[in-house]
Design an enzyme around this catalytic site. Structure first.
Site, PDB file in Angstrom:
ATOM      1  N   GLU A  27       0.733  -1.363  -0.080  1.00  0.00           N
ATOM      2  CA  GLU A  27      -0.208  -0.306   0.042  1.00  0.00           C
ATOM      3  C   GLU A  27       0.405   1.484  -0.055  1.00  0.00           C
ATOM      4  O   GLU A  27       0.658   2.489  -0.725  1.00  0.00           O
ATOM      5  CB  GLU A  27      -1.049   0.575   1.477  1.00  0.00           C
ATOM      6  CG  GLU A  27      -2.095   0.897   0.916  1.00  0.00           C
ATOM      7  CD  GLU A  27      -3.507   0.663   2.276  1.00  0.00           C
ATOM      8  OE1 GLU A  27      -4.051   2.163   2.203  1.00  0.00           O
ATOM      9  OE2 GLU A  27      -3.765  -0.256   2.703  1.00  0.00           O
ATOM     10  N   ASP A 123      -2.682  -3.447   3.500  1.00  0.00           N
ATOM     11  CA  ASP A 123      -3.031  -3.302   4.105  1.00  0.00           C
ATOM     12  C   ASP A 123      -4.365  -4.707   4.984  1.00  0.00           C
ATOM     13  O   ASP A 123      -5.543  -4.133   3.981  1.00  0.00           O
ATOM     14  CB  ASP A 123      -3.974  -2.292   4.765  1.00  0.00           C
ATOM     15  CG  ASP A 123      -2.372  -0.880   5.373  1.00  0.00           C
ATOM     16  OD1 ASP A 123      -1.407  -1.343   5.178  1.00  0.00           O
ATOM     17  OD2 ASP A 123      -2.907   0.296   6.021  1.00  0.00           O
ATOM     18  N   TYR A 333      -0.422  -4.424  14.275  1.00  0.00           N
ATOM     19  CA  TYR A 333      -1.244  -3.326  13.340  1.00  0.00           C
ATOM     20  C   TYR A 333      -2.371  -2.788  14.140  1.00  0.00           C
ATOM     21  O   TYR A 333      -3.063  -2.804  15.650  1.00  0.00           O
ATOM     22  CB  TYR A 333      -2.442  -4.257  12.598  1.00  0.00           C
ATOM     23  CG  TYR A 333      -3.200  -3.172  11.425  1.00  0.00           C
ATOM     24  CD1 TYR A 333      -2.788  -3.262  10.721  1.00  0.00           C
ATOM     25  CD2 TYR A 333      -4.786  -3.953  11.745  1.00  0.00           C
ATOM     26  CE1 TYR A 333      -3.347  -2.690   9.326  1.00  0.00           C
ATOM     27  CE2 TYR A 333      -5.312  -2.934  10.673  1.00  0.00           C
ATOM     28  CZ  TYR A 333      -4.655  -2.442   9.611  1.00  0.00           C
ATOM     29  OH  TYR A 333      -5.430  -1.960   8.150  1.00  0.00           O
TER      30      TYR A 333
END
Length: 760
Positions: A27, A123, A333
């Site tokens: 990303e 992601d 994350y």
């Protein structure tokens, strides 16, 4: 052809050339570079890295977005009410011009003959899926797709992730839900925004998340403004007994258990009735209690605590978390809505503890590592984890010296919370004493700590106050105190009896932290008479998502619908008027909660995406009609006497998150000028942040709290005399950095679709 196992590099290289290469799409460049390093892609190309087996490239956030209205029909270049609603039969994708160069790089790689498959490494979430899939769709890539789904960016996690790639088809429904979210926001957001702007000839915008969020802020402000305070009284006295130290008792109504008296005469009668009178203890309750630690952090809870303790905005905390996740690789994350971990993480807990065994955490980790680490239902629950588990440390070794102050602060919050769930419960004996004096009831509370457990990790931490007591803001709560050895039927004498006068208080204004709580659980902050609706909102997880709430709050600031006074959020006149003009159901958190619930069902394959979009088209048409039929008007009440140098119309003065600004009232003009910028420099009198006003040598620091004023040149001389290294150059550099931050775009498909709007 079958190949026998062979570990030689030459053989593998020859095999990979024959079999073709795997294209990996990340990303962001930073993630792409790390993936390339781990995958041994050492040849640096233009916008990619290449190795013998893999080619790693990246997006720059969204490279592709939904087309603007004029793509479908040239008439939409002009904003006219009669052209609404805009309902394309089929939504189209376009390449974003400013990042088209990187899109062409990615597309060229996708069309290479030696590419056999693609690994989508954006992601791991709904928006990440959209970023990658839109690029794939626009580039017309038709070869096999696999999905990398990881919760941390460590080398170990990346290698494990590539060993366990999932077929892309498993995430097809997640992609559909992402497309539905983007198209619904386009249909509703652009149509209502254009309708409001055309109708009232000023830039107004509305959306399914920002509008109910703004409505909650205004509802709270109305409750504060309409609040009528009432005086009330609390009665306290000192209990004295023969063989023990005195302690404080508080009067309590014998039937209702309440301790407020709203009649002063009644309070005086009770005081005269019990002062210097004898009584006895009629009840002593002792309850042994255990209290487990708070749950692990999800993003919203972390943003809330960071705002409370450090004053960080929601967006600032997310940005810091991204660096700790992507750059330093020491936290997992960030965009997670779960506060639990899964059972497969439990065997890794010892290794994670070893990696954080540094000062000041080593004294806690050493205790934990003396025995085997086991998970329990307080923080391990597979059923409560959706896409990602809670935020915890990774298995990456930490170098604290590489972290900024802000990064250290956020890291410390996460690590202490992680340690606390592994520690034993906090154990204590709660003591409640009830006394009768001349027919009136008085009580006292005490607490004997038996085992500090997880609370030892939060020693001398102000956040512990909230973790310990959910009623920490309630002044009437009877505080725990040290109590001597007390038994039932003990004789006491009540002395020093007095009334304490207080006033009822209105609800507090939202801060960014409490607003996040309200977005997560709006049913607790607004009046909903329907229990079923409350349940629906709660089940849907509130309004917005953990990934979008920070941007929504920023957008409300940037659109001048809200402003800050200290930490408090206050709606502007523009914000209040907007809420009075938008259709009523768009203001309800129920709408966006229902949407999120439907989007979740689409992601699980339980709801048809086509039906959802068709419903959104009908709804967008209804909203435009509602705006058209509205008979209310809009009035600027922040006009100045200064005229716009471009079009000659009077400028508006607005308070932004970073200071004051003048903007043109004409949405077509878009002129704006900073007139005061909030800095990190502190007022020497009241220590609040100073605003920098003016230009060049005439710049002055002004305190909006106490009125202190000081020339920039004098400020620099004073700081130099105090031994500070702060200079005019550094102040200028700081201001330049703030301007840059203010111009940073929100990385979302809707933001790109609205990019050419001149919001005022």
């Amino acid at each position: 052809m079958l190949y026998k196992h062979n570990n030689t590099l030459a053989y593998e290289s020859e095999r990979n050339i024959f079999m073709g290469k795997i294209l990996v799409l990340a990303e962001k460049p930073s993630v792409g570079k790390e993936l390339a390093r781990v995958l041994n892609c050492n040849n640096n190309g233009n916008g990619y890295f290449e190795g013998s087996k893999y080619i790693v490239t990246w997006a720059l956030g969204h490279l592709v977005t939904l087309a603007s209205p004029d793509t479908y029909d040239k008439k939409y270049k002009s904003w006219r009410m009669e052209d609404l609603p805009m309902i394309p039969q089929k939504m189209q994708l376009v390449i974003i011009k400013k990042t088209s160069k990187q899109f062409n790089v990615v597309k060229k790689l996708m069309t290479r003959n030696d590419i056999k498959e693609l690994v989508l490494a954006t992601d791991a979430g709904r928006e990440g899926e959209l970023v990658g899939r839109w690029i794939i769709e626009k580039a017309k890539f038709r070869k096999p797709i696999k999905r990398l789904w990881i919760s941390s960016q460590t080398d170990k996690a990346i290698k494990e992730g590539f060993k366990n790639l999932k077929p892309g088809i498993e995430y097809e429904n997640l992609y559909k839900s992402a497309v539905c979210r983007a198209e619904a926001d386009w249909l509703v957001g652009l149509n209502v925004t254009r309708a409001l702007t055309c109708k009232y000839n000023t830039q107004l915008s509305a959306g399914r998340v920002q509008t109910p969020t703004l409505a909650m802020i205004i509802q709270r402000e109305d409750a504060i403004n309409n609040f009528i305070p009432r005086d009330y009284y609390i009665i306290t006295g000192n209990a004295k007994c023969a063989n023990a130290n005195s302690y404080t008792l508080q009067w309590q109504h014998s039937d209702s258990g309440k301790n407020r008296i709203f009649n002063n005469e009644e309070a005086k009668k009770i005081v005269s009735k019990v002062d210097n009178q004898n009584g006895k203890i009629i009840e002593v309750k002792k309850a042994y209690k255990k209290k487990s630690s708070p749950l692990l952090y999800d993003l919203t809870e972390l943003q809330r605590d960071a705002n409370k303790k450090f004053g960080y905005s929601a967006k600032q905390t997310l940005s810091i978390m991204q660096r700790l996740y992507e750059n330093h690789k020491i936290l997992t994350y960030p965009r997670t809505d779960s506060r639990y971990i899964t059972t497969d993480i439990v065997p890794t807990l010892s290794d994670r503890l070893k990696k954080i065994s540094i000062y000041p955490y080593s004294k806690f980790t050493s205790n934990l590592l003396k025995s085997s680490i086991k998970g329990n239902k307080n923080f391990v629950d597979n059923s409560k984890v959706s896409d990602h588990h809670a935020i915890i440390p990774t298995e990456q070794k930490v170098n604290i010296s590489l972290l900024s102050i802000e990064e250290k602060n956020i890291y410390d919050l996460v690590i202490r919370r992680f340690l606390s769930v592994l520690y034993p419960p906090y154990e204590y004996e709660q003591i409640t004493v009830k006394a009768s004096i001349n027919g009136e009831t008085f009580i006292a509370k005490g607490k004997n700590v038996k085992h500090k457990g997880w609370k030892s990790i939060y020693d001398k931490d102000e956040l512990l106050v909230e973790l310990d007591n959910n009623n920490y803001n309630n002044e009437d709560t009877i505080s725990d105190q040290f109590l001597p050895d007390i038994s039932k039927d003990d004789k006491i004498k009540l002395t020093g009896v007095k009334t304490i006068k207080r006033q009822t208080k209105p609800p507090a204004r939202f801060t960014e932290g409490t607003l996040l709580s309200a977005m997560e659980n709006p049913q607790k902050y607004i009046h909903i008479n329907d229990k079923q609706l409350e349940k629906t909102i709660g089940k849907a997880g509130g309004i917005g998502t953990v990934a979008t709430r920070a941007d929504i709050i920023e957008k409300l600031f940037n659109s001048y619908y809200i402003e800050k006074k200290g930490k408090e959020i206050i709606p502007t006149s523009k914000g209040k008027q907007l809420i009075s003009l938008v259709p009523s159901d768009l203001k309800s958190p129920l709408l966006t909660a229902e949407w999120e619930q439907q989007l979740y069902s689409i992601s699980k394959g339980k709801l048809n995406s086509t039906k959802f979009i068709n419903d959104m088209k009908k709804y967008a048409s209804k909203l435009v009609l509602d705006v058209t039929n509205n008979t209310k008007s809009y009035r600027h009440d922040n006009l100045t006497r200064e005229k716009c140098p471009n079009c000659g119309k009077y400028l508006l003065e607005v308070n932004t998150k970073k200071g004051k600004m003048l903007i043109c009232q004409d949405r077509e003009c878009g002129y704006r000028k900073n007139i005061a910028k909030v800095t990190n420099a502190r007022c020497p009198q009241c220590h609040k942040k100073l605003a920098l006003v003016g230009k060049g040598e005439g710049q002055i620091f002004v305190c909006s709290t106490c009125g202190y004023r000081e020339k920039l040149s004098s400020f620099n001389k004073r700081k130099k005399a105090e031994g500070s290294k702060l200079s005019k150059r550094e102040v200028t550099k700081y201001i330049r950095q703030q301007k840059k931050e203010n111009k940073e775009p929100i990385n979302s498909a809707l933001a790109d679709a609205l990019a050419n709007l001149k919001i005022k």
